[in-house]
Design a protein around this motif. Structure first.
Motif, mmCIF file in Angstrom:
data_model
loop_
_atom_site.group_PDB
_atom_site.id
_atom_site.type_symbol
_atom_site.label_atom_id
_atom_site.label_comp_id
_atom_site.label_asym_id
_atom_site.label_seq_id
_atom_site.Cartn_x
_atom_site.Cartn_y
_atom_site.Cartn_z
ATOM 1 N N VAL A 171 31.295 39.082 44.508
ATOM 2 C CA VAL A 171 30.663 39.537 43.265
ATOM 3 C C VAL A 171 29.622 40.610 43.571
ATOM 4 O O VAL A 171 29.595 41.674 42.940
ATOM 5 N N GLY B 40 31.348 43.867 44.654
ATOM 6 C CA GLY B 40 31.975 44.641 43.593
ATOM 7 C C GLY B 40 31.013 45.147 42.531
ATOM 8 O O GLY B 40 31.249 46.200 41.931
ATOM 9 N N GLN B 41 29.905 44.428 42.307
ATOM 10 C CA GLN B 41 29.026 44.757 41.190
ATOM 11 C C GLN B 41 27.628 45.202 41.598
ATOM 12 O O GLN B 41 26.864 45.665 40.735
ATOM 13 N N GLY B 42 27.281 45.072 42.872
ATOM 14 C CA GLY B 42 25.943 45.412 43.301
ATOM 15 C C GLY B 42 24.963 44.294 42.992
ATOM 16 O O GLY B 42 25.312 43.308 42.322
ATOM 17 N N GLY C 223 23.825 44.477 39.193
ATOM 18 C CA GLY C 223 24.991 44.314 38.324
ATOM 19 C C GLY C 223 25.541 42.910 38.323
ATOM 20 O O GLY C 223 26.236 42.510 37.384
ATOM 21 N N ALA C 224 25.240 42.153 39.370
ATOM 22 C CA ALA C 224 25.722 40.771 39.467
ATOM 23 C C ALA C 224 24.719 39.837 38.798
ATOM 24 O O ALA C 224 23.657 39.547 39.346
ATOM 25 N N SER C 225 25.037 39.371 37.611
ATOM 26 C CA SER C 225 24.140 38.450 36.911
ATOM 27 C C SER C 225 24.315 37.039 37.454
ATOM 28 O O SER C 225 25.308 36.724 38.121
ATOM 29 N N ASP D 154 27.498 35.682 36.218
ATOM 30 C CA ASP D 154 28.654 36.157 36.993
ATOM 31 C C ASP D 154 28.787 35.377 38.297
ATOM 32 O O ASP D 154 29.887 34.967 38.693
ATOM 33 N N PRO E 204 36.739 44.233 47.198
ATOM 34 C CA PRO E 204 36.455 45.393 46.353
ATOM 35 C C PRO E 204 36.387 46.679 47.169
ATOM 36 O O PRO E 204 36.109 46.658 48.372
#
Length: 210
Positions: free
Chosen positions: A27, A30-32, A35-37, A40, A108
């Motif tokens: 996670v 892929g999302q940083g 960006g990764a809540s 998530d 990712p």
């Protein structure tokens, strides 16, 4: 029948911590960091927030654990590259490894260590600093390896090990950013090959076989 044995104190974790950490790593990859809540992360890990905090600490601590896992797993080509017998082979293993790791189907696109918090604001400053230190550490390892190459005559005496290390890491990081943007493996391999063609020659060439 009562055997007299008591149940162990405390409930065992009902999930595989290694698998949960692997999923969290992907996670973040892929999302940083920002960006990764937490939603998530916990959804991917298959646990609730209470279990996440109990097993891994807060989000920042979880990120550090994921970075360690990434270093020992998808990014382990960097450590292996340092063991190559010549400086050029170190560089080749480093760049080829970067191409494969950042364009592979197993994870990712891009690199967790490069993109994890490049655009992070103040909430992600700790993650950004952690990754900056992580990248600098790898530059230091490469610099030491290239200094050894200078001492052994594998690189010219006027070669700058620190600059070579920084140059190589900059190209590898650029490969990761380009991969995340959708550039294909074939194109990025050409970039790696072009860099290697300009690598400084050894001052003590290998002797021909008798």
């Amino acid at each position: 029948m009562d055997t007299g044995q008591k149940a162990p104190i405390g409930r065992p974790r009902g999930f595989d911590t290694e698998e949960a950490l692997e999923r969290a790593m992907r996670v973040f990859w892929g999302q940083g960091y920002e960006g990764a809540s937490l939603t998530d992360l916990t959804a991917a890990m298959g646990i609730n927030r209470t279990s996440m905090y109990a097993a891994f600490g807060n989000k920042e601590e979880l990120f550090r654990k994921c970075l360690e896992r990434y270093t020992e797993g998808p990014a382990s080509y960097g450590v292996r590259a340092l063991r190559e017998p010549t400086a050029r082979e170190v560089a080749a293993a480093m760049l080829n490894g970067a191409v494969l790791a950042t364009t592979g189907a197993a994870g990712p696109a891009g690199c967790l260590g490069v993109q994890g918090s490049l655009a992070a604001g103040e909430p992600g400053s700790h993650a950004r600093d952690t990754l900056a230190a992580w990248r600098d550490e790898h530059v230091s390892y490469l610099s030491d390896r290239f200094q050894q190459a200078v001492d052994e005559g594998d690189l010219p005496p006027d070669a700058d090990p620190g600059l070579l290390a920084r140059h190589l890491m900059t190209v590898a990081n650029g490969i990761a950013v380009q991969a995340a943007g959708g550039v294909t493996r074939d194109v990025l391999q050409q970039v790696a090959d072009m860099t290697l063609r300009s690598w400084p020659p050894a001052t003590a060439p290998a002797q021909p076989a008798a």
